[in-house]
Write a protein that holds these residues in place. Structure first.
Motif, PDB file in Angstrom:
ATOM      1  N   VAL A 185      -1.550   4.005  14.903  1.00 43.52           N
ATOM      2  CA  VAL A 185      -1.074   5.432  13.796  1.00 43.52           C
ATOM      3  C   VAL A 185       0.472   4.280  12.902  1.00 43.52           C
ATOM      4  O   VAL A 185       1.286   3.606  13.794  1.00 43.52           O
ATOM      5  CB  VAL A 185      -0.227   6.388  14.406  1.00 43.52           C
ATOM      6  CG1 VAL A 185      -1.469   6.787  14.836  1.00 43.52           C
ATOM      7  CG2 VAL A 185       0.935   5.922  15.416  1.00 43.52           C
ATOM      8  N   SER A 186       1.127   5.079  11.916  1.00 41.91           N
ATOM      9  CA  SER A 186       1.977   4.176  11.301  1.00 41.91           C
ATOM     10  C   SER A 186       2.908   5.968  11.297  1.00 41.91           C
ATOM     11  O   SER A 186       2.436   7.121  10.578  1.00 41.91           O
ATOM     12  CB  SER A 186       1.869   3.930  10.397  1.00 41.91           C
ATOM     13  OG  SER A 186       3.312   3.403   9.293  1.00 41.91           O
ATOM     14  N   ILE A 242      -4.500   5.590  11.288  1.00 43.68           N
ATOM     15  CA  ILE A 242      -4.527   4.112  10.218  1.00 43.68           C
ATOM     16  C   ILE A 242      -5.814   3.438  11.318  1.00 43.68           C
ATOM     17  O   ILE A 242      -6.788   3.400  10.360  1.00 43.68           O
ATOM     18  CB  ILE A 242      -3.885   2.671  10.894  1.00 43.68           C
ATOM     19  CG1 ILE A 242      -2.454   2.776  10.517  1.00 43.68           C
ATOM     20  CG2 ILE A 242      -4.182   1.224  10.358  1.00 43.68           C
ATOM     21  CD1 ILE A 242      -0.975   2.159  10.237  1.00 43.68           C
ATOM     22  N   VAL A 299       6.507   7.162  10.197  1.00 46.07           N
ATOM     23  CA  VAL A 299       8.271   7.321   9.130  1.00 46.07           C
ATOM     24  C   VAL A 299       9.038   8.595  10.177  1.00 46.07           C
ATOM     25  O   VAL A 299       8.601   9.845  10.506  1.00 46.07           O
ATOM     26  CB  VAL A 299       8.205   7.894   8.068  1.00 46.07           C
ATOM     27  CG1 VAL A 299       9.468   7.414   7.268  1.00 46.07           C
ATOM     28  CG2 VAL A 299       6.755   6.888   6.982  1.00 46.07           C
ATOM     29  N   THR A 348       9.665   2.739  10.258  1.00 50.44           N
ATOM     30  CA  THR A 348       8.588   2.970  10.342  1.00 50.44           C
ATOM     31  C   THR A 348       8.066   2.134  11.806  1.00 50.44           C
ATOM     32  O   THR A 348       8.706   0.977  11.536  1.00 50.44           O
ATOM     33  CB  THR A 348       7.775   3.100   8.792  1.00 50.44           C
ATOM     34  OG1 THR A 348       8.257   3.113   8.052  1.00 50.44           O
ATOM     35  CG2 THR A 348       6.408   2.706   9.160  1.00 50.44           C
ATOM     36  N   VAL A 349       7.729   3.172  11.956  1.00 54.63           N
ATOM     37  CA  VAL A 349       6.627   2.040  12.961  1.00 54.63           C
ATOM     38  C   VAL A 349       5.083   2.190  13.921  1.00 54.63           C
ATOM     39  O   VAL A 349       5.341   3.586  12.857  1.00 54.63           O
ATOM     40  CB  VAL A 349       7.433   2.962  14.280  1.00 54.63           C
ATOM     41  CG1 VAL A 349       6.719   4.379  14.832  1.00 54.63           C
ATOM     42  CG2 VAL A 349       6.842   1.426  15.883  1.00 54.63           C
ATOM     43  N   GLN A 350       4.628   1.065  13.564  1.00 47.50           N
ATOM     44  CA  GLN A 350       3.248   0.819  13.384  1.00 47.50           C
ATOM     45  C   GLN A 350       2.209   0.767  14.945  1.00 47.50           C
ATOM     46  O   GLN A 350       3.175  -0.589  15.561  1.00 47.50           O
ATOM     47  CB  GLN A 350       2.732   0.146  12.186  1.00 47.50           C
ATOM     48  CG  GLN A 350       2.886   0.545  11.025  1.00 47.50           C
ATOM     49  CD  GLN A 350       1.765  -0.023  10.094  1.00 47.50           C
ATOM     50  OE1 GLN A 350       2.134  -1.451  10.026  1.00 47.50           O
ATOM     51  NE2 GLN A 350       2.061   0.262   8.811  1.00 47.50           N
ATOM     52  N   VAL A 357       4.999   5.062  20.235  1.00 41.76           N
ATOM     53  CA  VAL A 357       4.199   4.114  19.436  1.00 41.76           C
ATOM     54  C   VAL A 357       4.440   3.112  20.232  1.00 41.76           C
ATOM     55  O   VAL A 357       5.843   2.716  20.040  1.00 41.76           O
ATOM     56  CB  VAL A 357       4.018   4.611  18.049  1.00 41.76           C
ATOM     57  CG1 VAL A 357       4.026   3.917  17.478  1.00 41.76           C
ATOM     58  CG2 VAL A 357       4.182   6.543  17.590  1.00 41.76           C
ATOM     59  N   THR A 417       0.727   8.384  10.132  1.00 44.84           N
ATOM     60  CA  THR A 417      -0.145   8.846   8.872  1.00 44.84           C
ATOM     61  C   THR A 417      -1.258   7.186  10.507  1.00 44.84           C
ATOM     62  O   THR A 417      -1.197   6.922  10.872  1.00 44.84           O
ATOM     63  CB  THR A 417      -0.348   7.602   8.306  1.00 44.84           C
ATOM     64  OG1 THR A 417       0.337   8.045   7.450  1.00 44.84           O
ATOM     65  CG2 THR A 417      -1.609   6.805   7.290  1.00 44.84           C
TER      66      THR A 417
END
Length: 110
Positions: free
Chosen positions: A64-65, A109, A67, A76-78, A93, A107
């Motif tokens: 996930v992404s 991914i 914000v 933002t962390v992905q 995350v 979001t």
């Protein structure tokens, strides 16, 4: 009887005029307060419903992404969703613990 002071070395004389910080950490505190802070935005009811639906669709292991507001600015962390804690309302995350109340957008991914 006259007493003579011993002559000071240049290093000793220089130490007299070195800056002195009476309050330790005060300069760092001033620099911290001077940094830019972005106010956290309040989401509307519709935005909260969309975000809630997105969070309900998340599965541990999803990439996930997110914000979110980190207390100072939006970040933002992905990464892979490690945990969702419904009691403390947080999600992890990667290795970042994100409070759900600070999330602006999620979001999926992969």
């Amino acid at each position: 009887m006259q007493h003579k002071r011993p002559k000071m070395t240049l290093l000793q004389r220089a130490k007299q005029f070195m800056p002195f910080a009476a309050l330790k950490g005060f300069q760092e505190l001033l620099e911290e307060t001077a940094r830019y802070k972005e106010k956290r935005k309040e989401l509307s009811e519709e935005q909260l419903e969309v975000l809630d639906a997105q969070c309900k669709g998340l599965v541990i292991g999803n990439v996930v992404s997110v914000v979110y507001h980190n207390g100072r600015v939006y970040d933002t962390v992905q990464g892979r969703l490690q945990q969702i804690d419904t009691v403390y309302r947080t999600m992890t995350v990667g290795d970042v613990l994100v409070p759900m109340s600070h999330i602006m957008r999620v979001t999926i991914i992969g």
